[in-house]
Design an enzyme around this catalytic site. Structure first.
Site, PDB file in Angstrom:
ATOM      1  N   LYS A   1       0.845  -1.207   0.000  1.00 27.45           N
ATOM      2  CA  LYS A   1       0.000   0.000   0.000  1.00 27.45           C
ATOM      3  C   LYS A   1       0.878   1.254   0.000  1.00 27.45           C
ATOM      4  O   LYS A   1       0.640   2.181  -0.786  1.00 27.45           O
ATOM      5  CB  LYS A   1      -0.874   0.000   1.253  1.00 27.45           C
ATOM      6  N   ASN A   2       1.922   1.244   0.805  1.00 25.71           N
ATOM      7  CA  ASN A   2       2.716   2.473   0.985  1.00 25.71           C
ATOM      8  C   ASN A   2       3.731   2.712  -0.128  1.00 25.71           C
ATOM      9  O   ASN A   2       4.351   3.758  -0.174  1.00 25.71           O
ATOM     10  CB  ASN A   2       3.399   2.459   2.362  1.00 25.71           C
TER      11      ASN A   2
ATOM     12  N   CYS B   1      -5.096  12.333  12.375  1.00 20.80           N
ATOM     13  CA  CYS B   1      -5.804  11.054  12.390  1.00 20.80           C
ATOM     14  C   CYS B   1      -5.596  10.468  13.782  1.00 20.80           C
ATOM     15  O   CYS B   1      -4.999  11.087  14.651  1.00 20.80           O
ATOM     16  CB  CYS B   1      -5.252  10.138  11.308  1.00 20.80           C
TER      17      CYS B   1
ATOM     18  N   ARG C   1      -0.106  14.698  12.644  1.00 23.86           N
ATOM     19  CA  ARG C   1       0.402  14.497  11.277  1.00 23.86           C
ATOM     20  C   ARG C   1       0.683  15.837  10.567  1.00 23.86           C
ATOM     21  O   ARG C   1       0.061  16.172   9.564  1.00 23.86           O
ATOM     22  CB  ARG C   1      -0.579  13.649  10.463  1.00 23.86           C
TER      23      ARG C   1
ATOM     24  N   ASP D   1       4.862   0.656  12.066  1.00 21.10           N
ATOM     25  CA  ASP D   1       3.659  -0.011  11.523  1.00 21.10           C
ATOM     26  C   ASP D   1       3.532  -1.458  11.977  1.00 21.10           C
ATOM     27  O   ASP D   1       2.523  -2.096  11.675  1.00 21.10           O
ATOM     28  CB  ASP D   1       3.669   0.044   9.986  1.00 21.10           C
TER      29      ASP D   1
ATOM     30  N   ARG E   1      -8.590  -0.733   4.981  1.00 18.81           N
ATOM     31  CA  ARG E   1      -7.685   0.224   4.316  1.00 18.81           C
ATOM     32  C   ARG E   1      -6.350  -0.431   3.979  1.00 18.81           C
ATOM     33  O   ARG E   1      -5.675  -0.045   3.043  1.00 18.81           O
ATOM     34  CB  ARG E   1      -7.427   1.435   5.232  1.00 18.81           C
TER      35      ARG E   1
HETATM   36  C1  EPZ Z   1       4.351   6.971   6.131  1.00 15.81           C
HETATM   37  O1  EPZ Z   1       3.558   8.001   6.697  1.00 15.81           O
HETATM   38  C2  EPZ Z   1       3.432   5.747   6.060  1.00 15.81           C
HETATM   39  N1  EPZ Z   1       2.283   6.053   5.204  1.00 15.81           N
HETATM   40  C3  EPZ Z   1       2.958   5.394   7.478  1.00 15.81           C
HETATM   41  O2  EPZ Z   1       2.168   4.212   7.375  1.00 15.81           O
HETATM   42  C4  EPZ Z   1       4.184   5.080   8.339  1.00 15.81           C
HETATM   43  O3  EPZ Z   1       3.763   4.796   9.649  1.00 15.81           O
HETATM   44  C5  EPZ Z   1       5.115   6.308   8.331  1.00 15.81           C
HETATM   45  O4  EPZ Z   1       5.470   6.647   6.964  1.00 15.81           O
HETATM   46  C6  EPZ Z   1       6.404   6.049   9.107  1.00 15.81           C
HETATM   47  O5  EPZ Z   1       7.063   4.970   8.566  1.00 15.81           O
HETATM   48  C7  EPZ Z   1       2.437   5.993   3.861  1.00 15.81           C
HETATM   49  O6  EPZ Z   1       3.520   5.730   3.348  1.00 15.81           O
HETATM   50  C8  EPZ Z   1       1.224   6.288   3.036  1.00 15.81           C
HETATM   51  P1  EPZ Z   1       6.357  10.402   8.197  1.00 15.81           P
HETATM   52  P2  EPZ Z   1       4.122   9.528   6.694  1.00 15.81           P
HETATM   53  O7  EPZ Z   1       6.231  11.648   7.396  1.00 15.81           O
HETATM   54  O8  EPZ Z   1       4.870   9.783   5.443  1.00 15.81           O
HETATM   55  C9  EPZ Z   1       6.245  13.648  11.637  1.00 15.81           C
HETATM   56  C10 EPZ Z   1       0.273   2.886   7.687  1.00 15.81           C
HETATM   57  O9  EPZ Z   1      -0.161   2.332   8.691  1.00 15.81           O
HETATM   58  N2  EPZ Z   1       6.186  14.632  10.539  1.00 15.81           N
HETATM   59  O10 EPZ Z   1       7.602   9.586   8.060  1.00 15.81           O
HETATM   60  O11 EPZ Z   1       2.989  10.432   7.033  1.00 15.81           O
HETATM   61  C11 EPZ Z   1       4.963  12.838  11.735  1.00 15.81           C
HETATM   62  O12 EPZ Z   1       3.988  13.539  12.489  1.00 15.81           O
HETATM   63  C12 EPZ Z   1       0.780   4.312   7.754  1.00 15.81           C
HETATM   64  O13 EPZ Z   1       0.372   2.349   6.558  1.00 15.81           O
HETATM   65  C13 EPZ Z   1       6.304  15.986  10.841  1.00 15.81           C
HETATM   66  O14 EPZ Z   1       6.440  16.373  11.994  1.00 15.81           O
HETATM   67  O15 EPZ Z   1       5.122   9.460   7.923  1.00 15.81           O
HETATM   68  C14 EPZ Z   1       5.420  11.583  12.415  1.00 15.81           C
HETATM   69  O16 EPZ Z   1       5.478  11.818  13.811  1.00 15.81           O
HETATM   70  C15 EPZ Z   1       0.568   4.912   9.127  1.00 15.81           C
HETATM   71  N3  EPZ Z   1       6.231  16.888   9.821  1.00 15.81           N
HETATM   72  C16 EPZ Z   1       6.836  11.385  11.865  1.00 15.81           C
HETATM   73  O17 EPZ Z   1       7.236  12.660  11.346  1.00 15.81           O
HETATM   74  C17 EPZ Z   1       6.065  16.499   8.517  1.00 15.81           C
HETATM   75  O18 EPZ Z   1       6.021  17.365   7.614  1.00 15.81           O
HETATM   76  C18 EPZ Z   1       6.935  10.354  10.750  1.00 15.81           C
HETATM   77  O19 EPZ Z   1       6.078  10.777   9.734  1.00 15.81           O
HETATM   78  C19 EPZ Z   1       5.935  15.115   8.230  1.00 15.81           C
HETATM   79  C20 EPZ Z   1       6.009  14.198   9.259  1.00 15.81           C
END
Ligand code: EPZ
Length: 417
Positions: free
Chosen positions: A22-23, A116, A121, A305, A397
């Site tokens: 998915k990701n 969420c 996020r 995850d 999902r």
């Molecule tokens: C991706 O989300 C995945 N989703 C998530 O999977 C996964 O948990 C996550 O990466 C971490 O591996 C998809 O790929 C669609 P991040 P993403 O940006 O890109 C903070 C699932 O279950 N952050 O690496 O949103 C954020 O709040 C989902 O399949 C900021 O502060 O994750 C978090 O605490 C859940 N500012 C951390 O970084 C930003 O601009 C990691 O987020 C962006 C992120």
């Protein structure tokens, strides 16, 4: 609203073949917007999020058609319309539309995805990186609007945190910027490498994806190509943990084990017996699983995850465990529901303390987010008696028809309308 009913003390027999990731699929589908004349994709998983993303892309004029085992995303006539809130709020990955729309149209307007269950996020890392490429942003009435005066120009960007989505967004925008872009402290998740592979097939010039330093040479045009989506390492890891928890002999096929090296090492340290193949993982009956302490980390560390899933296993392991959730600020929504099934877990800030040796009993529980819901499935399969899981849309999902996939391997698991 669908429910899932599981009859516990189940075991798993046989094997499963892991579906597409998915990701990896979500950003790669969005990358079709960068192609002048379309993109062929194979191995897309049959998930709710994929259907939502298809609807979102059709909203921009992408025509999607199935041709045998491929899905063609025809991007010859796309328009820069508004990504509506209802679709965007369902799926955080919609924010990844920013990069391609800006690269294609030099402007974009997306509903802010909002938070969420697992956290607020924020998107600051996305916006800071894209601003370095020359994008001007304004945020009003719940929308983020992007504008590029002249051209996107390459820049040297250092991420404050290795955000997966921000790395993907900047990589897609930079693929059509003038000059060279360097992303330092880039996320190293395999899904980023898969996206880069697909973009390079379309004519991009990206090097270093999968490492902390990605170098992108901007090009004028990206065009039609075809790509097979990589397997879903989180779904694979979920089934490995399920088989260990259910003391079953079970094979997980179509997965490169090195994508799961840290989780497999942790499971073996807990006493799991695993036979690692080239593209499969065989779980052998593994009784006497011991508790452990772990922290979730960016790849290649233990993935956030899989945190909810291993927490379910820890509840029935010998001895206590603890988990420090280092990625999201509120990813313990499954704790109260696991406790309803007989687990005994306490949380203090970002640490969960899990008492081992618990015997679980079936109960009615509530799914809260995608991975939390699957940890309830694992616990329900282990528990004595019937477990009913509400709010199944969270599960749909990320897991293809789990009642069929698991039903074929032994458990009595039915979807109640
Ligand atoms: C991706 O989300 C995945 N989703 C998530 O999977 C996964 O948990 C996550 O990466 C971490 O591996 C998809 O790929 C669609 P991040 P993403 O940006 O890109 C903070 C699932 O279950 N952050 O690496 O949103 C954020 O709040 C989902 O399949 C900021 O502060 O994750 C978090 O605490 C859940 N500012 C951390 O970084 C930003 O601009 C990691 O987020 C962006 C992120």
């Amino acid at each position: 609203m669908d429910k899932l009913q599981i009859t516990g003390k189940a075991i798993l027999t046989g094997s499963i073949s892991v579906s597409g990731s998915k990701n990896a699929a979500l950003p790669i589908m969005i990358a079709s917007l960068l192609s002048e004349n379309g993109l062929y994709l194979k191995n897309l998983p049959a998930l709710q999020d994929i259907l939502t993303m298809k609807k979102l892309l059709e909203n921009f004029g992408i025509k999607i058609k199935k041709i045998n085992s491929q899905t063609f995303f025809d991007s010859t006539n796309i328009n820069n319309s508004l990504a509506d809130y209802d679709l965007v709020r369902k799926m955080r990955a919609s924010i990844l539309l920013l990069g391609p729309l800006i690269a294609r149209f030099k402007k974009a307007k997306i509903s802010l995805p909002g938070g969420c269950a697992i956290g607020t996020r924020p998107i600051d890392i996305h916006l800071n990186g894209l601003e370095k490429l020359g994008v001007k942003f304004s945020i009003e009435n719940g929308f983020v609007s992007a504008d590029v005066k002249k051209n996107l120009t390459g820049a040297h960007i250092k991420l404050s945190f290795p955000s997966v989505g921000a790395t993907e967004n900047i990589m897609m925008a930079a693929s059509k910027a003038k000059g060279e872009t360097i992303i330092e402290n880039a996320a190293r998740e395999p899904e980023i490498e898969d996206l880069a592979k697909c973009l390079n097939k379309m004519g991009a010039k990206i090097a270093g994806a999968g490492t902390t330093k990605i170098i992108i040479e901007g090009v004028k045009k990206l065009s039609k190509s075809e790509h097979t989506i990589m397997s879903d390492r989180i779904v694979a890891g979920t089934y490995v943990i399920a088989a260990v928890m259910l003391n079953s002999e079970f094979i997980i096929k179509k997965i490169k084990p090195d994508l799961l090296s840290t989780p497999l090492e942790v499971l073996q340290n807990m006493g799991a017996k695993l036979e690692i193949g080239n593209d499969s993982i065989k779980v052998l009956p593994s009784s006497g699983i011991k508790g452990i302490a772990l922290k979730t980390k960016p790849y290649p560390g233990f993935p956030t995850d899989l945190q909810a899933q291993i927490m379910a296993l820890m509840s029935v392991a010998k001895g206590n465990s603890q988990i420090k959730e280092m990625i999201f600020e509120n990813r313990f929504m499954h704790v109260s529901e696991l406790n309803r099934l007989g687990a005994r877990i306490k949380t203090k800030k970002d640490v969960a303390y899990i008492e081992g040796g618990r015997s679980l009993k079936g109960a009615k529980v509530m799914a809260s987010d995608l991975r939390a819901s699957v940890s309830l499935v694992l616990a329900g399969l282990y528990a004595e008696g019937k477990t009913t899981i509400n709010r199944l849309y969270h599960l749909d999902r990320g897991y293809e028809k789990i009642e069929e996939t698991l039903g074929k391997c032994g458990p009595i698991i039915t979807r109640l309308k």
